[in-house]
Design a protein around this motif. Structure first.
Motif, PDB file in Angstrom:
ATOM      1  N   LEU A   1      10.667  -7.820  -8.474  1.00 11.30           N
ATOM      2  CA  LEU A   1       9.646  -6.899  -7.977  1.00 11.30           C
ATOM      3  C   LEU A   1       9.235  -6.015  -9.147  1.00 11.30           C
ATOM      4  O   LEU A   1      10.064  -5.330  -9.739  1.00 11.30           O
ATOM      5  N   ARG A   2       7.940  -6.060  -9.477  1.00 10.82           N
ATOM      6  CA  ARG A   2       7.413  -5.293 -10.614  1.00 10.82           C
ATOM      7  C   ARG A   2       6.501  -4.183 -10.091  1.00 10.82           C
ATOM      8  O   ARG A   2       5.398  -4.447  -9.647  1.00 10.82           O
ATOM      9  N   GLY A   3       7.002  -2.949 -10.166  1.00  7.83           N
ATOM     10  CA  GLY A   3       6.235  -1.812  -9.673  1.00  7.83           C
ATOM     11  C   GLY A   3       5.248  -1.296 -10.704  1.00  7.83           C
ATOM     12  O   GLY A   3       5.524  -1.328 -11.907  1.00  7.83           O
ATOM     13  N   HIS A   4       4.104  -0.826 -10.214  1.00  9.63           N
ATOM     14  CA  HIS A   4       3.044  -0.300 -11.082  1.00  9.63           C
ATOM     15  C   HIS A   4       2.449   0.966 -10.475  1.00  9.63           C
ATOM     16  O   HIS A   4       2.470   1.149  -9.264  1.00  9.63           O
ATOM     17  N   VAL A   5       1.897   1.811 -11.336  1.00  9.57           N
ATOM     18  CA  VAL A   5       1.180   3.007 -10.888  1.00  9.57           C
ATOM     19  C   VAL A   5      -0.213   3.041 -11.499  1.00  9.57           C
ATOM     20  O   VAL A   5      -0.519   2.314 -12.440  1.00  9.57           O
ATOM     21  N   ASP A   6      -1.018   3.911 -10.967  1.00 12.87           N
ATOM     22  CA  ASP A   6      -2.404   4.104 -11.395  1.00 12.87           C
ATOM     23  C   ASP A   6      -2.438   4.843 -12.741  1.00 12.87           C
ATOM     24  O   ASP A   6      -1.671   5.778 -12.961  1.00 12.87           O
ATOM     25  N   ASP A   7      -3.322   4.423 -13.632  1.00 11.55           N
ATOM     26  CA  ASP A   7      -3.418   5.044 -14.968  1.00 11.55           C
ATOM     27  C   ASP A   7      -4.620   5.971 -15.133  1.00 11.55           C
ATOM     28  O   ASP A   7      -4.899   6.426 -16.235  1.00 11.55           O
TER      29      ASP A   7
ATOM     30  N   ASP B   1      -6.313   2.152  -5.990  1.00  2.64           N
ATOM     31  CA  ASP B   1      -5.535   1.362  -5.025  1.00  2.64           C
ATOM     32  C   ASP B   1      -5.077   0.038  -5.625  1.00  2.64           C
ATOM     33  O   ASP B   1      -3.961  -0.406  -5.372  1.00  2.64           O
ATOM     34  N   GLU B   2      -5.941  -0.605  -6.424  1.00  2.10           N
ATOM     35  CA  GLU B   2      -5.579  -1.883  -7.037  1.00  2.10           C
ATOM     36  C   GLU B   2      -4.461  -1.714  -8.062  1.00  2.10           C
ATOM     37  O   GLU B   2      -3.634  -2.607  -8.227  1.00  2.10           O
ATOM     38  N   LYS B   3      -4.439  -0.595  -8.732  1.00  4.98           N
ATOM     39  CA  LYS B   3      -3.449  -0.359  -9.780  1.00  4.98           C
ATOM     40  C   LYS B   3      -2.093   0.063  -9.205  1.00  4.98           C
ATOM     41  O   LYS B   3      -1.063  -0.148  -9.828  1.00  4.98           O
TER      42      LYS B   3
ATOM     43  N   PRO C   1      -2.380  -2.096 -16.199  1.00  6.04           N
ATOM     44  CA  PRO C   1      -3.373  -1.857 -15.153  1.00  6.04           C
ATOM     45  C   PRO C   1      -4.123  -3.134 -14.775  1.00  6.04           C
ATOM     46  O   PRO C   1      -4.360  -3.994 -15.617  1.00  6.04           O
ATOM     47  N   VAL C   2      -4.442  -3.235 -13.500  1.00  6.40           N
ATOM     48  CA  VAL C   2      -5.192  -4.379 -12.979  1.00  6.40           C
ATOM     49  C   VAL C   2      -6.306  -3.818 -12.105  1.00  6.40           C
ATOM     50  O   VAL C   2      -6.100  -2.859 -11.368  1.00  6.40           O
TER      51      VAL C   2
ATOM     52  N   LEU D   1       0.823  -1.200   0.000  1.00  6.45           N
ATOM     53  CA  LEU D   1       0.000   0.000   0.000  1.00  6.45           C
ATOM     54  C   LEU D   1       0.864   1.260   0.000  1.00  6.45           C
ATOM     55  O   LEU D   1       1.597   1.520   0.937  1.00  6.45           O
ATOM     56  N   PHE D   2       0.746   2.014  -1.080  1.00  4.39           N
ATOM     57  CA  PHE D   2       1.470   3.274  -1.222  1.00  4.39           C
ATOM     58  C   PHE D   2       0.474   4.420  -1.286  1.00  4.39           C
ATOM     59  O   PHE D   2      -0.643   4.266  -1.771  1.00  4.39           O
TER      60      PHE D   2
END
Length: 139
Positions: free
Chosen positions: A56-62, A126-128, A120-121, A20-21
């Motif tokens: 570790l695969r980082g992702h951000v919100d789109d 928060d999920e993304k 995106p997932v 959680l970021f």
């Protein structure tokens, strides 16, 4: 045997562990019990399989992409996409740092990549905003 030839490229286990970021931040919420439990779960798997490595695969919100497009067109979207990749990599780096500093993980066994908003997932921000963990074995 074709099944055995993809071990180097296919993760044995891909687990969507969601750290959680805060939005636009690579600082992990250290007081969240889920984050501590996730770090401990990663270490447990690393101990069970001593030769394994993790990615570790980082992702951000789109969700802001349409706003970026309306504000500055495709060029602005591309500019912001680079920032998104950087932020997502910084999130993965934060998880890596914590695993090494707090849990004494071997640095050589932890790789990381920032994927920005390209994968995106889910449907919520928060999920993304997540870091996925993939395990690879060396056999």
């Amino acid at each position: 045997d074709a099944a055995g030839s993809t071990v180097e490229t296919d993760p044995v286990l891909s687990k969507d562990i969601r750290f959680l970021f805060q939005p636009n931040s690579a600082t992990l919420e250290a007081d969240r019990a889920e984050n501590t439990q996730n770090l401990e779960a990663i270490m447990k798997l690393m101990r069970v399989s001593p030769g394994s490595t993790i990615l570790l695969r980082g992702h951000v919100d789109d969700t802001l992409v349409p706003e970026f497009k309306s504000r500055g067109g495709d060029a602005f979207v591309r500019q912001m996409a680079l920032k998104a990749v950087e932020l997502s990599k910084n999130r993965a780096a934060e998880i890596r740092r914590l695993l090494i500093e707090k849990y004494k993980a071997e640095p050589a066994r932890i790789e990381m990549v920032g994927r920005g908003w390209e994968e995106p997932v889910g449907t919520t921000s928060d999920e993304k905003r997540r870091v996925e963990v993939q395990w690879f074995t060396v056999e």
